[in-house]
Design a protein around this motif. Sequence first.
Motif, short mmCIF file in Angstrom:
data_model
loop_
_atom_site.label_atom_id
_atom_site.label_comp_id
_atom_site.label_asym_id
_atom_site.label_seq_id
_atom_site.Cartn_x
_atom_site.Cartn_y
_atom_site.Cartn_z
N UNK A 94 -61.09 -14.45 48.70
CA UNK A 94 -60.85 -15.40 49.79
C UNK A 94 -60.26 -14.72 51.01
N UNK A 95 -60.36 -15.35 52.18
CA UNK A 95 -59.79 -14.77 53.40
C UNK A 95 -58.27 -14.57 53.29
N UNK A 96 -57.77 -13.57 53.98
CA UNK A 96 -56.34 -13.25 53.92
C UNK A 96 -55.47 -14.33 54.56
N UNK A 97 -56.07 -15.16 55.42
CA UNK A 97 -55.26 -16.18 56.11
C UNK A 97 -55.13 -17.47 55.30
N UNK A 98 -55.69 -17.53 54.10
CA UNK A 98 -55.55 -18.72 53.26
C UNK A 98 -56.36 -19.90 53.73
N UNK A 99 -57.35 -19.67 54.58
CA UNK A 99 -58.10 -20.78 55.18
C UNK A 99 -59.14 -21.39 54.26
N UNK A 100 -59.41 -20.79 53.10
CA UNK A 100 -60.45 -21.29 52.20
C UNK A 100 -59.88 -21.52 50.81
N UNK A 101 -60.54 -22.39 50.08
CA UNK A 101 -60.23 -22.60 48.67
C UNK A 101 -61.27 -21.86 47.83
N UNK A 102 -60.87 -21.44 46.64
CA UNK A 102 -61.81 -20.79 45.72
C UNK A 102 -62.52 -21.86 44.91
N UNK A 103 -63.84 -21.77 44.84
CA UNK A 103 -64.63 -22.64 43.97
C UNK A 103 -65.09 -21.79 42.78
N UNK A 104 -64.44 -21.98 41.65
CA UNK A 104 -64.75 -21.18 40.47
C UNK A 104 -65.85 -21.85 39.65
N UNK A 105 -66.83 -21.05 39.21
CA UNK A 105 -67.91 -21.56 38.36
C UNK A 105 -67.68 -21.19 36.90
N UNK A 106 -66.49 -20.70 36.56
CA UNK A 106 -66.29 -20.18 35.22
C UNK A 106 -66.31 -21.26 34.13
N UNK A 107 -66.03 -22.50 34.47
CA UNK A 107 -66.11 -23.58 33.46
C UNK A 107 -67.54 -24.03 33.23
N UNK A 108 -68.44 -23.67 34.11
CA UNK A 108 -69.86 -23.99 33.92
C UNK A 108 -70.49 -22.85 33.12
N UNK A 109 -70.23 -22.82 31.83
CA UNK A 109 -70.56 -21.66 31.00
C UNK A 109 -71.47 -22.00 29.83
N UNK A 110 -72.31 -23.01 30.00
CA UNK A 110 -73.19 -23.41 28.91
C UNK A 110 -74.57 -22.76 29.04
N UNK A 111 -75.10 -22.35 27.90
CA UNK A 111 -76.50 -21.95 27.82
C UNK A 111 -77.26 -23.22 27.46
N UNK A 112 -77.96 -23.79 28.43
CA UNK A 112 -78.57 -25.10 28.23
C UNK A 112 -79.74 -25.06 27.27
N UNK A 113 -80.51 -23.99 27.32
CA UNK A 113 -81.66 -23.90 26.41
C UNK A 113 -82.15 -22.46 26.34
N UNK A 114 -82.73 -22.13 25.19
CA UNK A 114 -83.44 -20.86 25.00
C UNK A 114 -84.77 -21.19 24.35
#
Length: 492
Positions: A94-114
């Motif tokens: 993220x920017x050093x000035x704190x102007x943005x929030x982090x959007x983490x995708x780490x909880x979207x961790x499903x393998x929907x199909x193989x």
Amino acid sequence: MMHARSSTDNSTLAQQQAIRAVEAALGPKAVTTDAQDIAPWLTDWRGRFHGRTAAILSPDSVEGVAQVMRFAAEHGVPLVPQGGNTSMVGGATPPADGSALILSLRRMNRIRSIDPAAGLAVVEAGVILADLHAAAAAHGMRFPLTLGARGSATMGGLASTNAGGTQVLRFGTMRGLVAGVEAVLPGGEVFDGLAALKKDNRGYDLDHLLIGAEGTLGIITAITVCLYPAVVQRAVAWAGVPDPETALSLLRRLERASDSVESFEIIPGDSLALVLQHIPGTRAPLAGPHAWHVLIEATTANAAAEAPAVLLERVLGAAITDGLVADATIAASEAQAEAFWRIRDSLSAAERASGPAVQHDISVPVATMPRFMIEAAAAAEARFPGTHATAFGHLGDGNVHFHVRAPAGVDATRWYGEDAPGVTRFVHDLVVAAGGSISAEHGIGQMKRAELERLSSPARLASLRAIKAALDPQGLMNPGKLLGLAETPRAP
């Protein structure tokens, strides 16, 4: 857009409104505001860029990501998408000035199909590459992209940066391995392009526009990827050669003999020496010194085909007889094969342990790469006395990691701040003069923004800016990455 700061913390009022809206809609698990929990995600993998943020937002579904995007658009809050945080160019910091929030995708961790029969898997953005490897293997299949960060890199990040890795020679980059994309656009609309269509002429290819965009045009939430039958036999060889030109000649021999070679990595002798010095448990694969080395992997999914070890023994034996190869060995076991690959995967870590260096992820046409490796290194060392320049990596696809190590005993902070930018400009000028690219597989992030602007044609820059403005008119997506002026990175 300027926002007033809250009187109780460092966040803006708009950020607090967006954070409260996300928590109300998605629950407390979707919001992290504790400074200690946030801290590990504020610095890039190399330790060169450092940012601030008031919160990490972590939805666990595409609908949740869409809600986060709508709240961000409503309140004018920029978002920095983040997966495994393995970017080599500060692309997820993220920017050093704190102007943005982090959007983490780490909880979207499903393998929907193989689907082994179709050779396809649908995976969410937060799936870790190594986990997909394991899941595919359980179905007798493989996803043929690997890299050193496979234990933490996520599929969304790999697609967003069009990652390459060590198997590009045979299977291509992520663009060639992704058959469909699901993404949330900056206004919160969901783009569903997961269907693996062989033909689709409905205008611009939005899948490929999002792949490699570094999260600046939208958030990739899931991808359909191509799977291949699992390897039934593989062989890994290590050979000593006199120079990169000879290494390329050896690769051409192998390609004429078979289509089973999927990795061909070139390593200079001094880089091998650093690994042996700094990485415990490593051993030189060959007896005696060699100016250059190549690591070769050949595989087959067909048990009836020529065994990869037989292929490598046949071609390398003839190459030794003809004087192309000074010495070679074929791994006698899986453990030895992994030991060879550990050397390759440890090159960057060994270099970091040896002192400061500037790294350049560059490509030039394959046919001219051997000459470029030698001539560019000599030119850099002559221009910056005391430095040592080396190149290693994916010779077969024209992509090497061109590193310039600082003179012995220099102050790292001073060198990164005063000398390293000039080194990078010099190397990039050589790359562009050779018809190459200043970013072969790591992306632009924030590290290479100024260089992209300095060296790109007006047509390229105008097109990139027009696309960005059209899809992200508020400028909320991954601010400060890819386009714009760069800041000088801090020393690690």
